[in-house]
Design a protein around this motif. Structure first.
Motif, PDB file in Angstrom:
ATOM      1  N   ARG A 124       0.843  -1.188   0.000  1.00 21.32           N
ATOM      2  CA  ARG A 124       0.000   0.000   0.000  1.00 21.32           C
ATOM      3  C   ARG A 124       0.885   1.246   0.000  1.00 21.32           C
ATOM      4  N   ALA A 136      -1.443   4.917  -9.793  1.00 21.33           N
ATOM      5  CA  ALA A 136      -2.096   3.631 -10.036  1.00 21.33           C
ATOM      6  C   ALA A 136      -1.923   3.186 -11.481  1.00 21.33           C
ATOM      7  N   ARG A 141       0.789  -2.553  -9.783  1.00 25.22           N
ATOM      8  CA  ARG A 141       0.993  -3.555  -8.737  1.00 25.22           C
ATOM      9  C   ARG A 141       0.964  -2.937  -7.335  1.00 25.22           C
ATOM     10  N   GLU A 143      -1.038  -1.009  -4.361  1.00 21.83           N
ATOM     11  CA  GLU A 143      -2.381  -0.696  -3.872  1.00 21.83           C
ATOM     12  C   GLU A 143      -2.379   0.757  -3.427  1.00 21.83           C
ATOM     13  N   ASP A 145      -3.630   4.088  -1.939  1.00 22.28           N
ATOM     14  CA  ASP A 145      -4.604   4.615  -0.989  1.00 22.28           C
ATOM     15  C   ASP A 145      -4.924   6.049  -1.402  1.00 22.28           C
ATOM     16  N   ARG A 224     -12.809   0.786  -1.438  1.00 19.57           N
ATOM     17  CA  ARG A 224     -12.635  -0.545  -0.859  1.00 19.57           C
ATOM     18  C   ARG A 224     -13.946  -1.330  -0.793  1.00 19.57           C
TER      19      ARG A 224
END
Length: 324
Positions: A124, A136, A141, A143, A145, A224
């Motif tokens: 993350r 992104a 690859r 994550e 936030d 999420r």
């Protein structure tokens, strides 16, 4: 003594050049157990700080200053300027630092330099909100936030916002010497700006908390919906108790946290049915339902029809029935 190596790129914002020295210097002066050396280490091509008031600079260390550092900090370049690919020697120095267990913090767009090493893959990370989509896209690859202030994943820290460097330095200080030392250092840095010291700061903090509501947590949830989230997860993100979370959700959304989450998942499912050709299994997974049957059950309660029939009507075609 802990060595903090600041990797100084060309066109970095000037305040990021001085923030580590302010934080760790203040901690070293005010707390006998804290002992830091801050090194400014030039990346290849360093000539000046970035806009709005660029200064020509030189620093005492090169990449060799990273060789025995305990922490490496990577400030970002001018966010509105071109983003150069890191030099191979920079990537090699960062990978070597990580291999020996060094903590690495990336501030703002500095995350792009760290991401180029591959060290953030399957981890993350965050950056300034204007650049999360780019991060992104360029590094799928990771994550990303989209609402994080400081994200810690293992030995890697990333941050967003103008004061991201301050946030990362204080987080590192808390890891080394506890929240009390980090909090006292923060107050020493900020109190001179205030006329009534801690009492004013407490008032400001309370007003900000009350005015912010749960918008950051709602944005966090949006990114999420596919995960198995619980009210405890939401409360932890918001930094409040479960009872406070319930009150704020009721006041702002008219629903409890589980009700709101289900509503948003169903709304996302409707969007996917209207805009994509994905099957029900994929739609259910992307929206956080435990199975296609669960999606069909809740979807029927909401719309009175099946996902297939809803998609057909939404696209103007004849409804041929079925239980898809």
């Amino acid at each position: 003594m802990s060595v903090i190596a600041v990797l100084v790129p060309d066109r970095l914002p000037g305040h990021q050049l001085t923030t580590p020295g302010l934080v760790f210097g203040t901690a070293t002066t005010g707390h006998p157990g804290a002992d830091y050396e801050v090194r400014l280490c030039a990346a290849p091509g360093l000539t000046a700080t970035g806009a709005p008031a660029p200064l020509r600079i030189s620093v005492p260390w090169g990449l060799d200053g990273l060789a025995d550092a305990d922490v490496v900090l990577i400030p970002g370049q001018d966010a509105d300027g071109p983003r150069d690919e890191p030099a191979p020697e920079v990537l090699a120095a960062l990978r070597a630092a990580a291999a020996r267990g060094c903590r690495i913090g990336a501030i703002g767009t500095g995350v792009f330099t760290l991401a180029a090493t591959g060290l953030l893959d399957a981890r993350r990370a965050t950056t300034g909100w204007r650049h999360t989509e780019e991060l992104a896209r360029r590094h799928p690859r990771i994550e990303v936030d989209p609402v994080g202030t400081v994200v810690t994943d293992g030995r890697f820290l990333t941050s967003a916002g103008i004061f991201g460097g301050l946030d990362v330095c204080l987080r590192l200080l808390a890891q080394d010497h506890g929240e009390r030392v980090a909090g006292e250092t923060s107050r020493e840095l900020l109190t001179p700006l205030l006329s009534h010291g801690d009492r004013v700061q407490e008032t400001i903090d309370r007003e900000l908390t009350e005015s912010a509501g749960i918008e950051p947590t709602l944005r966090w949830l949006e990114a999420r919906l596919h995960l198995p989230l619980t009210p405890a997860d939401m409360a932890a993100h918001a930094g409040i108790s479960l009872s406070s979370l319930n009150r704020r959700f009721q006041a702002q959304t008219g629903a409890t946290p589980p009700q709101y989450l289900l509503r948003r998942r169903l709304e996302r499912a409707r969007e996917l049915l209207e805009d994509t050709d994905e099957g029900v299994e994929r739609v259910a997974a992307r929206c956080g339902f435990t199975s296609p049957a669960s999606l069909r059950h809740h979807f029927a309660r909401l719309t009175g029809t099946t996902p297939r029939a809803y998609r057909t009507r939404a696209r103007g075609g004849p409804d041929r029935g079925g239980q898809w």
